[in-house]
Design an enzyme around this catalytic site. Sequence first.
Site, mmCIF file in Angstrom:
data_model
loop_
_atom_site.group_PDB
_atom_site.id
_atom_site.type_symbol
_atom_site.label_atom_id
_atom_site.label_comp_id
_atom_site.label_asym_id
_atom_site.label_seq_id
_atom_site.Cartn_x
_atom_site.Cartn_y
_atom_site.Cartn_z
ATOM 1 N N SER A 181 0.838 -1.202 0.000
ATOM 2 C CA SER A 181 0.000 0.000 0.000
ATOM 3 C C SER A 181 0.867 1.244 0.000
ATOM 4 O O SER A 181 2.081 1.192 0.261
ATOM 5 C CB SER A 181 -0.941 0.018 1.218
ATOM 6 O OG SER A 181 -0.193 0.156 2.412
ATOM 7 N N ASP A 203 5.086 -7.451 3.707
ATOM 8 C CA ASP A 203 3.938 -6.724 4.240
ATOM 9 C C ASP A 203 3.112 -7.693 5.080
ATOM 10 O O ASP A 203 3.194 -8.911 4.901
ATOM 11 C CB ASP A 203 3.091 -6.162 3.087
ATOM 12 C CG ASP A 203 2.232 -4.973 3.507
ATOM 13 O OD1 ASP A 203 2.545 -3.846 3.104
ATOM 14 O OD2 ASP A 203 1.244 -5.178 4.248
ATOM 15 N N VAL A 236 7.899 -7.069 10.188
ATOM 16 C CA VAL A 236 9.286 -6.651 9.972
ATOM 17 C C VAL A 236 10.115 -6.658 11.249
ATOM 18 O O VAL A 236 11.350 -6.686 11.185
ATOM 19 C CB VAL A 236 9.362 -5.258 9.319
ATOM 20 C CG1 VAL A 236 8.824 -5.293 7.902
ATOM 21 C CG2 VAL A 236 8.652 -4.199 10.156
ATOM 22 N N CYS A 296 9.721 0.952 3.397
ATOM 23 C CA CYS A 296 8.604 1.899 3.526
ATOM 24 C C CYS A 296 7.640 1.535 4.642
ATOM 25 O O CYS A 296 6.695 2.297 4.889
ATOM 26 C CB CYS A 296 7.818 1.969 2.212
ATOM 27 S SG CYS A 296 8.783 2.484 0.784
ATOM 28 N N SER A 354 11.003 10.822 7.975
ATOM 29 C CA SER A 354 9.843 11.720 7.926
ATOM 30 C C SER A 354 10.276 13.093 8.396
ATOM 31 O O SER A 354 11.194 13.221 9.229
ATOM 32 C CB SER A 354 8.725 11.205 8.828
ATOM 33 O OG SER A 354 7.711 12.182 8.995
ATOM 34 N N TYR A 376 6.118 8.448 16.800
ATOM 35 C CA TYR A 376 6.419 8.379 15.369
ATOM 36 C C TYR A 376 7.625 9.249 15.025
ATOM 37 O O TYR A 376 8.563 8.810 14.343
ATOM 38 C CB TYR A 376 5.195 8.825 14.575
ATOM 39 C CG TYR A 376 5.350 8.722 13.076
ATOM 40 C CD1 TYR A 376 5.265 7.492 12.428
ATOM 41 C CD2 TYR A 376 5.568 9.862 12.298
ATOM 42 C CE1 TYR A 376 5.386 7.389 11.051
ATOM 43 C CE2 TYR A 376 5.687 9.773 10.918
ATOM 44 C CZ TYR A 376 5.601 8.539 10.309
ATOM 45 O OH TYR A 376 5.732 8.450 8.943
ATOM 46 N N LYS A 417 11.275 8.067 13.542
ATOM 47 C CA LYS A 417 11.742 8.520 12.239
ATOM 48 C C LYS A 417 13.019 9.343 12.347
ATOM 49 O O LYS A 417 13.835 9.362 11.413
ATOM 50 C CB LYS A 417 10.636 9.307 11.540
ATOM 51 C CG LYS A 417 9.439 8.439 11.136
ATOM 52 C CD LYS A 417 9.852 7.324 10.183
ATOM 53 C CE LYS A 417 8.671 6.564 9.634
ATOM 54 N NZ LYS A 417 9.040 5.548 8.639
ATOM 55 N N PHE A 445 2.013 12.751 2.658
ATOM 56 C CA PHE A 445 1.684 12.194 1.353
ATOM 57 C C PHE A 445 0.304 11.565 1.411
ATOM 58 O O PHE A 445 -0.155 11.135 2.471
ATOM 59 C CB PHE A 445 2.729 11.142 0.941
ATOM 60 C CG PHE A 445 3.873 11.715 0.148
ATOM 61 C CD1 PHE A 445 4.091 11.340 -1.167
ATOM 62 C CD2 PHE A 445 4.735 12.639 0.723
ATOM 63 C CE1 PHE A 445 5.133 11.887 -1.908
ATOM 64 C CE2 PHE A 445 5.784 13.191 -0.001
ATOM 65 C CZ PHE A 445 5.983 12.808 -1.322
ATOM 66 N N THR A 453 -1.554 8.906 1.371
ATOM 67 C CA THR A 453 -1.471 7.460 1.547
ATOM 68 C C THR A 453 -2.377 7.050 2.704
ATOM 69 O O THR A 453 -2.827 7.892 3.488
ATOM 70 C CB THR A 453 -0.032 7.016 1.870
ATOM 71 O OG1 THR A 453 0.322 7.472 3.189
ATOM 72 C CG2 THR A 453 0.961 7.576 0.863
#
Length: 255
Positions: free
Chosen positions: A15, A36, A62, A90, A157, A168, A172, A201, A203
């Site tokens: 995705s 994924d 992961v 990603c 990010s 987050y 990052k 973005f 997404t």
Amino acid sequence: MKIENRLFIITGGASGLGKETAKTIVRHGGYVGIIDLNAKASDDLVEKLDAKNACFPGPVDVSSESQVDEALVKIMRHFSSVRLGGAVLCSGVLFAPPRVKGYGPGNKLTSYQQFQYIINVNLLGTYNVAQKVSELLLSNEPTEEDGERGVILTTSSITGLDGTIVGYGTSKAAVAGLTLPLAKELAEFGIRSISIAPGPFDTPILDNDANIKAPPCLFPRRYGRPAEFASTVVHLITHPMFNGSVVRLDAGLRA
């Protein structure tokens, strides 16, 4: 390094930025191994790209060494005659799932459990795959121009670079901080390390229920498009002088 006839491992490949990157690499004559958790979306993408160009080894966390090891064995077996070119990492989560509670008023502050969950996926999961793909790249003959064996491309990010969102953003920031030390460690072996730090973005990670409304970029005044991320990936892979750098992709926005 060229993309044509090279295999790239794409995490979060079912995705968003990962999916568009996988599609773009295949359009450029490369092959993709998709890592994924979402089996249906991954299978649908493989069907669209054709199994001769894409492989999904089954759902993979992961942050699990054993699951990543098993997935890479399956992918490398599927593409046994294709040279490994590297990885584009990603995968990531913006917040911990609702079952992992915060603290303070309304449970809106970041608890240790939330922080740990995000670090496990975004930082440790990134390094887990980066390290294991790097280990595989060591066996490549340095036949690329300049003796290059491959490239590891991570996703940071602007929240990490500009200091927002505790869990987050910190994860990052750590991914960004990993970039140059990893480049220095792998340079002797002809493996590059680069990171892209996107702004907002368009997404699925921009969840409407997250209670955070991402602003548009400075100019163009909109969210980034996954195709713009993917074209940046292509440029960084094919341009050997990009190494050890964190590339902002944010149209001037500062978080």
